[in-house]
Design an enzyme around this catalytic site. Structure first.
Site, short mmCIF file in Angstrom:
data_model
loop_
_atom_site.label_atom_id
_atom_site.label_comp_id
_atom_site.label_asym_id
_atom_site.label_seq_id
_atom_site.Cartn_x
_atom_site.Cartn_y
_atom_site.Cartn_z
N CYS A 183 -0.24 -6.65 3.37
CA CYS A 183 -0.29 -6.07 2.13
C CYS A 183 -1.85 -6.36 1.47
CB CYS A 183 0.76 -6.84 1.18
SG CYS A 183 2.30 -6.67 1.57
N HIS A 187 -4.63 -4.47 -0.76
CA HIS A 187 -4.77 -4.86 -2.26
C HIS A 187 -5.25 -6.39 -2.55
CE1 HIS A 187 -2.23 -1.56 -3.47
NE2 HIS A 187 -1.59 -1.60 -2.20
N ARG A 231 8.86 1.35 -3.53
CA ARG A 231 7.64 1.18 -3.45
C ARG A 231 7.09 0.09 -2.13
NH1 ARG A 231 3.47 4.07 -3.47
NH2 ARG A 231 3.82 3.18 -1.10
N CYS A 235 5.37 1.04 1.36
CA CYS A 235 4.27 0.25 2.04
C CYS A 235 4.48 -0.34 3.33
CB CYS A 235 3.92 -0.78 0.81
SG CYS A 235 3.16 -0.47 -0.40
#
Length: 274
Positions: A183, A187, A231, A235
């Site tokens: 992730c 991000h 979401r 991802c």
């Protein structure tokens, strides 16, 4: 009841989806500025208002002899919706674990309305392209709409809430899959994007607040409301990770991690996305 507010301007918003700026206009602003203005122009007539109106009906409808409105506690007391999702995920003493809004709604539907937990899977709770929204998608749109403008206050007072945050942080930075992705690869730094889509740095307060506060959202490209669980599911798919199971511990922990990082922001969901 907020039906007038929810339905107002939906037809205008749907028409605006097909608006295309002229080349001269496009040259005067960045792509991201144009996207932001486009989203703002649609927000007052967000098609998710329709989902929220249906969700309100589902919340109040009796199934198995009871409605969610008279049996489900989202953390502020039975039937109380306003502000609830701004404080989730949190620890619930009746189940002795941390829950996000979707896991709490499913718990209530199973416990009080006779639903079966095994019937809630990614293939049944996430609508496909062109399909009618699922019950969960409509319910989520409703409860978030009731908390619009509320301050995000995801708690960390209980030991299990703190443990959920720490596991979520570990999951955020965990690398795996065929591309050694995480992730954090998308991000955890400023200025990253995929095509025209800016990628928020979820380790910083302001972008974390903006991101967390705007899900669930109506996805124009898919014509559907997408929840936070969706979401994360998508991802994981894009990272080529194993399929993220609906309401899994990892999914709740990641939402806890994001929510705590977003504390102090204002809820703005359901929002609208490309």
């Amino acid at each position: 009841m907020k039906k007038k507010t929810r339905f107002a301007g939906v037809s205008i918003a749907l028409a605006a989806i097909f608006f295309v700026a002229s080349p001269a206009q496009a040259q005067q602003k960045s792509a991201q500025d144009a996207i932001n203005e486009y989203r703002q122009s649609l927000q007052d007539g967000n098609p998710a208002d329709l989902n929220a109106a249906r969700g309100e009906g589902i919340w109040n409808a009796k199934r198995g002899g009871k409605s969610l409105a008279e049996s489900c506690d989202l953390g502020l007391g039975i039937g109380k919706v306003k502000g609830a999702v701004a404080q989730l995920p949190k620890y619930f003493g009746d189940v002795k674990k941390v829950m996000d809004i979707e896991s709490r709604l499913v718990h209530c539907m199973v416990t009080f309305q006779g639903a079966k937990r095994e019937d809630f899977t990614p293939r049944t709770v996430f609508s496909g392209e062109g399909q009618r929204a699922t019950m969960i998608e409509d319910l989520v749109a409703f409860v978030y709409d009731e908390s619009r403008g509320e301050t995000i206050k995801v708690p960390q007072g209980h030991a299990l809430e703190k443990a959920s945050f720490e596991r979520g942080k570990q999951a955020f930075y965990f690398k795996g899959g065929p591309y050694d992705f995480s992730c954090a690869a998308c991000h955890s730094e400023d200025g990253k994007r995929i095509r025209l889509q800016d990628l928020p740095n979820l380790t910083k307060t302001a972008p974390a607040q903006a991101a967390f506060s705007q899900w669930p959202a109506y996805r124009v490209s898919q014509g559907a409301v997408r929840t936070m669980q969706w979401r994360l599911y998508d991802c994981f798919r894009q990272q080529r990770f194993p399929e993220l199971q609906y309401l899994s511990q990892t999914s709740v922990d990641l939402i806890t991690f994001m929510g705590v990082n977003a504390n102090g922001g204002k809820m703005a969901a359901p929002a609208i996305k490309r």
